[in-house]
Design an enzyme around this catalytic site. Structure first.
Site, PDB file in Angstrom:
ATOM      1  N   TYR A 182      -4.690 -20.986  10.070  1.00 39.01           N
ATOM      2  CA  TYR A 182      -3.628 -21.362   9.138  1.00 39.01           C
ATOM      3  C   TYR A 182      -2.808 -20.138   8.740  1.00 39.01           C
ATOM      4  O   TYR A 182      -1.603 -20.219   8.529  1.00 39.01           O
ATOM      5  CB  TYR A 182      -4.223 -22.001   7.874  1.00 39.01           C
ATOM      6  CG  TYR A 182      -4.646 -23.442   8.090  1.00 39.01           C
ATOM      7  CD1 TYR A 182      -3.688 -24.445   8.283  1.00 39.01           C
ATOM      8  CD2 TYR A 182      -5.997 -23.794   8.094  1.00 39.01           C
ATOM      9  CE1 TYR A 182      -4.079 -25.770   8.470  1.00 39.01           C
ATOM     10  CE2 TYR A 182      -6.395 -25.119   8.290  1.00 39.01           C
ATOM     11  CZ  TYR A 182      -5.430 -26.094   8.478  1.00 39.01           C
ATOM     12  OH  TYR A 182      -5.809 -27.389   8.666  1.00 39.01           O
ATOM     13  N   ARG A 197       0.839  -1.190   0.000  1.00 37.14           N
ATOM     14  CA  ARG A 197       0.000   0.000   0.000  1.00 37.14           C
ATOM     15  C   ARG A 197       0.879   1.247   0.000  1.00 37.14           C
ATOM     16  O   ARG A 197       2.028   1.225   0.452  1.00 37.14           O
ATOM     17  CB  ARG A 197      -0.916   0.011   1.225  1.00 37.14           C
ATOM     18  CG  ARG A 197      -1.873  -1.185   1.286  1.00 37.14           C
ATOM     19  CD  ARG A 197      -2.692  -1.161   2.569  1.00 37.14           C
ATOM     20  NE  ARG A 197      -3.635  -2.273   2.636  1.00 37.14           N
ATOM     21  CZ  ARG A 197      -3.356  -3.453   3.178  1.00 37.14           C
ATOM     22  NH1 ARG A 197      -2.159  -3.673   3.715  1.00 37.14           N
ATOM     23  NH2 ARG A 197      -4.270  -4.412   3.201  1.00 37.14           N
ATOM     24  N   HIS A 215      -3.962  -9.256   3.867  1.00 35.73           N
ATOM     25  CA  HIS A 215      -5.406  -9.119   3.936  1.00 35.73           C
ATOM     26  C   HIS A 215      -5.933  -9.700   5.230  1.00 35.73           C
ATOM     27  O   HIS A 215      -5.335 -10.616   5.811  1.00 35.73           O
ATOM     28  CB  HIS A 215      -6.072  -9.855   2.761  1.00 35.73           C
ATOM     29  CG  HIS A 215      -6.008  -9.088   1.485  1.00 35.73           C
ATOM     30  ND1 HIS A 215      -6.187  -9.677   0.252  1.00 35.73           N
ATOM     31  CD2 HIS A 215      -5.782  -7.770   1.232  1.00 35.73           C
ATOM     32  CE1 HIS A 215      -6.072  -8.765  -0.698  1.00 35.73           C
ATOM     33  NE2 HIS A 215      -5.826  -7.606  -0.129  1.00 35.73           N
ATOM     34  N   HIS A 273      -2.611   1.781  -5.993  1.00 37.65           N
ATOM     35  CA  HIS A 273      -3.343   0.628  -5.471  1.00 37.65           C
ATOM     36  C   HIS A 273      -3.587  -0.402  -6.584  1.00 37.65           C
ATOM     37  O   HIS A 273      -3.764  -1.591  -6.309  1.00 37.65           O
ATOM     38  CB  HIS A 273      -4.673   1.077  -4.874  1.00 37.65           C
ATOM     39  CG  HIS A 273      -5.256   0.101  -3.902  1.00 37.65           C
ATOM     40  ND1 HIS A 273      -5.162   0.253  -2.543  1.00 37.65           N
ATOM     41  CD2 HIS A 273      -5.915  -1.064  -4.091  1.00 37.65           C
ATOM     42  CE1 HIS A 273      -5.756  -0.761  -1.934  1.00 37.65           C
ATOM     43  NE2 HIS A 273      -6.209  -1.578  -2.859  1.00 37.65           N
ATOM     44  N   LYS A 330      -2.190  -1.785   8.012  1.00 37.33           N
ATOM     45  CA  LYS A 330      -3.638  -1.618   8.088  1.00 37.33           C
ATOM     46  C   LYS A 330      -4.277  -2.622   9.032  1.00 37.33           C
ATOM     47  O   LYS A 330      -5.214  -2.307   9.762  1.00 37.33           O
ATOM     48  CB  LYS A 330      -4.245  -1.760   6.686  1.00 37.33           C
ATOM     49  CG  LYS A 330      -5.740  -1.493   6.622  1.00 37.33           C
ATOM     50  CD  LYS A 330      -6.235  -1.586   5.191  1.00 37.33           C
ATOM     51  CE  LYS A 330      -7.736  -1.303   5.114  1.00 37.33           C
ATOM     52  NZ  LYS A 330      -8.234  -1.389   3.720  1.00 37.33           N
ATOM     53  N   ARG A 390      -1.650  -3.626  -6.621  1.00 40.01           N
ATOM     54  CA  ARG A 390      -2.131  -4.731  -5.779  1.00 40.01           C
ATOM     55  C   ARG A 390      -3.151  -5.577  -6.541  1.00 40.01           C
ATOM     56  O   ARG A 390      -3.120  -6.813  -6.497  1.00 40.01           O
ATOM     57  CB  ARG A 390      -2.739  -4.181  -4.483  1.00 40.01           C
ATOM     58  CG  ARG A 390      -1.719  -3.558  -3.560  1.00 40.01           C
ATOM     59  CD  ARG A 390      -2.355  -2.895  -2.351  1.00 40.01           C
ATOM     60  NE  ARG A 390      -3.056  -3.814  -1.486  1.00 40.01           N
ATOM     61  CZ  ARG A 390      -2.486  -4.613  -0.592  1.00 40.01           C
ATOM     62  NH1 ARG A 390      -1.170  -4.646  -0.479  1.00 40.01           N
ATOM     63  NH2 ARG A 390      -3.211  -5.396   0.192  1.00 40.01           N
TER      64      ARG A 390
END
Length: 409
Positions: free
Chosen positions: A372, A246, A362, A336, A273, A339
């Protein structure tokens, strides 16, 4: 620079790295000051008692050219009567200031101070800067109970017209919070921010994810490498290309976060984030970009140090975005967008979705997957990031293979 100004000419004035002036050939002293963020301010130069002065006349297009010229005529009339327009305005402003206590800016700063107790310092700074850059210049000194939906729409449309859709969404949300706060304090009866999303272009906020097609990637890479720009801006775009981080994560990078020996970048939780440390495996290409930049900023804390205040701050929030604009990618690709492009390519190349999501940092909502996802997958992500960087350097779209097939090495 001098031009015969009209609405269309002013509207089409280009954005540059530094502020510049365009003088009106038809009105003595009148000029437009164009800022790097796209704002255009009417100003007038005049002389009083043999001293040259400059007076602001408003922001285009909120103030039309015809109105600016009328204001210049008023100033010339005051000068003819031996009245200093600047001193006269100060008297008027002082009288108005006494009458106005709760300006938008004052209430916004109260709201920000209250909210900052639950926010991280860097986030608080970002919120304040977004208001200082996009809202305060237009309605900061206006009494908050005098701001109606029409006036607020004009402010938001200014951001929308620049194509800064991600900033638009954030500013609208922050203005809404400020007006809700003002309403609770009984400073206003209605919230002018309610329903503003209906007046803005539908789904335009998604344009912050604008991304080129894979086949257009070689042209973009060539443009980044060959276009003249600040070394920090060029390096920032290449880092965004190879790491798809980002903007804020790249912008505030510090040299002490980079481990050249292990080829890793550890971004601390306070800058992420999702609020957790993030390890970024660095490809050979990324390492080379950083090594090439080191002679320029290696003696400062920030990797992408500001040219003006390198000891204390990084380059501007929009440095990379505006560079993309200048290369012709406005409305086509954003920072962005790297990404989005990486997600598409990595998934099509068949990489493990968990590795991709971890690299993207994320948030995982599924509880089972979240357990996991606690694994860092460093080995797998290191391989993935190197293959992705290699792909970027040779991509023309022909080297994407369906999931389940062997990836090209």
């Amino acid at each position: 620079m001098k031009k015969k100004l009209n609405h269309k000419v002013i509207e089409n004035l280009s954005i540059k790295d530094k502020p510049y002036k365009v003088h009106d050939t038809d009105t003595k002293g009148l000029f437009v000051l164009v800022h790097p963020n796209g704002s255009k301010y009417f100003r007038v130069n005049y002389t009083f008692n043999k001293i040259q002065k400059t007076l602001g006349l408003g922001v285009f297009p909120h103030v039309a050219l015809t109105d600016a010229r009328l204001k210049v005529a008023e100033i010339r009339s005051q000068l003819a009567n031996e009245v200093d327009p600047s001193a006269e305005r100060k008297k008027t402003n002082n009288a108005t200031t006494k009458q106005i206590r709760n300006t938008f800016k004052k209430v916004a700063l109260e709201w920000l101070e209250l909210k900052s107790n639950a926010w991280k310092p860097d986030y608080t700074k970002d919120v304040l800067k977004s208001l200082e850059s996009n809202v305060f210049p237009f309605i900061g000194d206006t009494a908050i109970n005098k701001i109606d939906s029409i006036k607020l729409t004009e402010v938001l449309k200014t951001i929308e017209n620049r194509g800064s859709y991600e900033i638009l969404k954030k500013v609208r949300q922050r203005c809404n919070g400020i007006f809700i706060y003002a309403k609770v304090k009984q400073l206003i009866k209605t919230n002018p921010c309610e329903g503003q999303e209906l007046l803005l272009k539908d789904n335009e906020s998604d344009k912050s994810f604008n991304s080129i097609d894979v086949k257009e990637l070689p042209a973009l890479v060539k443009a980044i490498r060959t276009t003249s720009m600040e070394p920090t801006t060029k390096a920032g775009l290449l880092i965004a290309l190879y790491t798809f981080l980002r903007t804020s994560e790249i912008r505030f990078a510090r040299w002490d976060e980079i481990n050249f020996d292990h080829r890793q970048w550890l971004i601390p939780a306070k800058r992420m984030k999702m609020g957790r440390d993030h390890i970024v495996p660095l490809s050979k290409q990324t390492i080379q970009v950083l090594k090439d930049l080191h002679p320029y900023t290696g003696h400062y804390p920030f990797v992408f140090a500001s040219r003006h205040r390198p000891d204390t701050q990084p380059f501007s929030e929009n440095a990379m975005l505006y560079a993309l604009y200048r290369m012709g990618y406005r409305g086509k690709h954003t920072v962005h967008g790297f990404r989005h492009l990486a997600t598409t390519i990595l998934n099509e190349l068949g990489f493990d979705r968990r590795h991709v999501e971890k690299q993207m940092s994320h948030q995982i909502k599924n509880k089972t997957e979240k357990r996991y996802n606690r694994a860092e997958f460093i080995h797998d992500r290191t391989i993935m990031m190197q293959e992705y960087a290699d792909f970027v350097d040779r991509a023309d779209g022909s080297n994407i293979v369906p999931i389940g097939h062997k990836k090209i090495k």
